[in-house]
Design an enzyme around this catalytic site. Structure first.
Site, short mmCIF file in Angstrom:
data_model
loop_
_atom_site.label_atom_id
_atom_site.label_comp_id
_atom_site.label_asym_id
_atom_site.label_seq_id
_atom_site.Cartn_x
_atom_site.Cartn_y
_atom_site.Cartn_z
N THR A 121 0.86 -1.18 0.00
CA THR A 121 0.00 0.00 0.00
C THR A 121 0.89 1.23 0.00
O THR A 121 1.65 1.45 0.95
CB THR A 121 -0.92 0.00 1.23
OG1 THR A 121 -1.74 -1.17 1.19
CG2 THR A 121 -1.80 1.23 1.24
N PHE A 150 -6.50 -6.05 -1.55
CA PHE A 150 -7.71 -5.79 -0.77
C PHE A 150 -7.99 -7.01 0.10
O PHE A 150 -9.08 -7.59 0.07
CB PHE A 150 -8.88 -5.49 -1.70
CG PHE A 150 -8.67 -4.27 -2.56
CD1 PHE A 150 -8.90 -3.00 -2.06
CD2 PHE A 150 -8.22 -4.40 -3.85
CE1 PHE A 150 -8.69 -1.87 -2.84
CE2 PHE A 150 -8.00 -3.28 -4.66
CZ PHE A 150 -8.24 -2.01 -4.14
N CYS A 261 -3.53 -1.82 8.54
CA CYS A 261 -4.00 -1.08 7.36
C CYS A 261 -4.73 0.22 7.70
O CYS A 261 -4.25 1.30 7.36
CB CYS A 261 -4.91 -1.98 6.51
SG CYS A 261 -4.02 -3.36 5.75
#
Length: 437
Positions: A121, A150, A261
């Protein structure tokens, strides 16, 4: 296809294992020699449901291999995934030193065409930085693709094997065709591979995580307001969730989000905005509310004990930031433990998977129990931080016999208020009425 995966954390190991499961030859690279040897021996270094079966099967089949040699990894794969850490920097931005450091080495090693895939990410513009960093030393053609993951911890294998969508950020027809061929086995049911430019792909991941974090945080604010005015957040949640524009998911209030995350990605997007003179006012509020929410149970515990926690023995169920993982990064439990210890309480904790990680972090500051009920012996109160399924339908008689007190502070709203009243507990939850015995 021959695939290399640089980095064997949650994302890298799941990516490599699942790609091997569809017949690809995968070589995973990590600079931790002890970890690599463990994986070569068939020992999986993380807890992720169903990953162990695929991991073992593909090692035995010879499709999944491991090395500490970055040079070997770069030379091996036609597609090279960068699944490297992008931790939060001091200013809230994503630290790209691992990604760009490896990119520097790739430029020196690369001898023929490769597709370099940013799986980590990363902020908008990272693919361009990776491209420039590799190009400084590379003497052959290559392409850089943004392919955000994801994956939900606890469901990562299912999410990879049966994705709702796959996002590929690429301006190269050659690289796009290779990525589509790689992912074709995973979208046979018709879910889309969405091709876009690299910057849009990078932002898609941040936007998705930040929106979900905002949804969670909004419900936590509603829950806190419910407590002030005497409304029931469960009823509000059901009333909202039946609206198809809103949906049922991510409306459960609690003690905030954690993990690797949401906290990092929200802060990184917020900082990226500041870098271009744009203020994400919503995200600033999300960050503040979530920090406060992590310890929302502590004032309730203090109030119950009339402000004096000195010497109180408190059991804590759940240490991981969510169920079905051993990940304790930004886990609300750690913030609650810190507050309770500072006020003189003694903590005895149980978690099905995360205790070893917490032991390494907190050493001997708290006590651990091998069983959920063992943690309750002679405690003054029970605090629930993680909604593991084994906590959902406990033996309340056994709980009452084990505990000295009868107070339960539930940060995940696991139990029915009427049932807790019948069972004779004093029960505090989030956004609902307090049950007093």
């Amino acid at each position: 296809m021959k695939i290399s995966v640089i980095g064997t954390g949650y994302v890298g190991l799941v990516t490599g294992t699942c790609l091997a499961e569809t017949g690809n030859q995968v070589l995973c690279v990590d600079n931790n020699s002890t970890k690599v040897q463990q994986m070569k021996n068939g020992e999986i270094p993380i807890y992720e449901p169903h990953l162990d079966v695929l991991f073992e099967r593909n090692i035995k089949a010879g499709r999944l291999q491991f090395t500490t040699s970055l040079e070997e990894g770069i030379e091996y794969g036609d597609i090279v995934f960068l699944a490297l850490p992008t931790p939060e920097d001091e200013d809230g931005s994503a630290d790209l030193s691992y990604v760009l450091g490896v990119s520097e080495e790739i430029g020196k090693i690369i001898k023929d065409y490769k597709v370099i895939v940013d799986k980590s990410t990363v902020p908008v513009g990272t693919a361009e930085k990776v491209q420039q960093t590799i190009a400084k030393n590379a003497k052959v053609a290559f392409d850089v693709v943004s392919n955000p993951e994801f994956l939900r911890e606890g469901f990562a294998v299912d999410d990879f094997l049966k994705p709702e969508r796959i996002v590929v950020g690429s301006s190269s027809e050659r690289a796009t065709e290779m990525m589509q061929r790689l992912y074709k086995p995973f979208v046979r049911s018709g879910n889309p591979i969405i091709v876009m430019d690299e910057k849009s792909a990078e932002l898609t991941k941040y936007a998705a995580n930040s929106f979900l974090a905002t949804k969670i945080t909004f419900m936590n604010e509603i829950a806190n307001f419910c407590e002030k005015v005497g409304a029931d957040v469960d009823m509000v949640r059901k009333g909202m969730g039946t609206d198809s524009r809103i949906g049922k998911r991510f409306l459960f209030p609690g003690i905030g989000y954690g993990g690797s995350c949401f906290p990092k990605d929200v802060k990184a997007l917020h900082k990226s905005g500041k870098n271009v003179d744009y203020d994400f006012d919503i995200l600033e509020s999300v960050i503040k509310v979530n920090e406060d929410q992590k310890t929302a149970l502590v004032p309730k515990i203090e109030s119950y004990f009339s402000g004096n926690l000195e010497g109180k023995k408190i059991a804590l169920w759940g240490l991981a930031f969510k169920p079905e993982t051993d990940d304790i990064r930004e886990a609300p439990s750690l913030y609650i433990i810190e507050k309770l210890l500072a006020k003189g309480a003694e903590i005895i904790a149980f978690d099905p998977e995360a205790m070893e990680n917490v032991k390494r972090k907190l050493t001997d500051t708290i006590t651990f129990s091998d069983t959920a009920y063992g943690a309750l012996t002679d405690v003054d109160a029970l605090v629930i931080c993680t909604e593991w399924s084994i906590f959902r339908t406990p033996n309340f008689e056994q709980i009452k016999k084990a505990m000295k007190g009868n107070a339960i502070f539930d940060g995940r709203n696991l139990y029915d208020l009427e049932e807790m009243q019948r069972e004779g507990f004093t029960y505090y939850s989030i956004g609902r009425a307090t049950v007093k015995s």
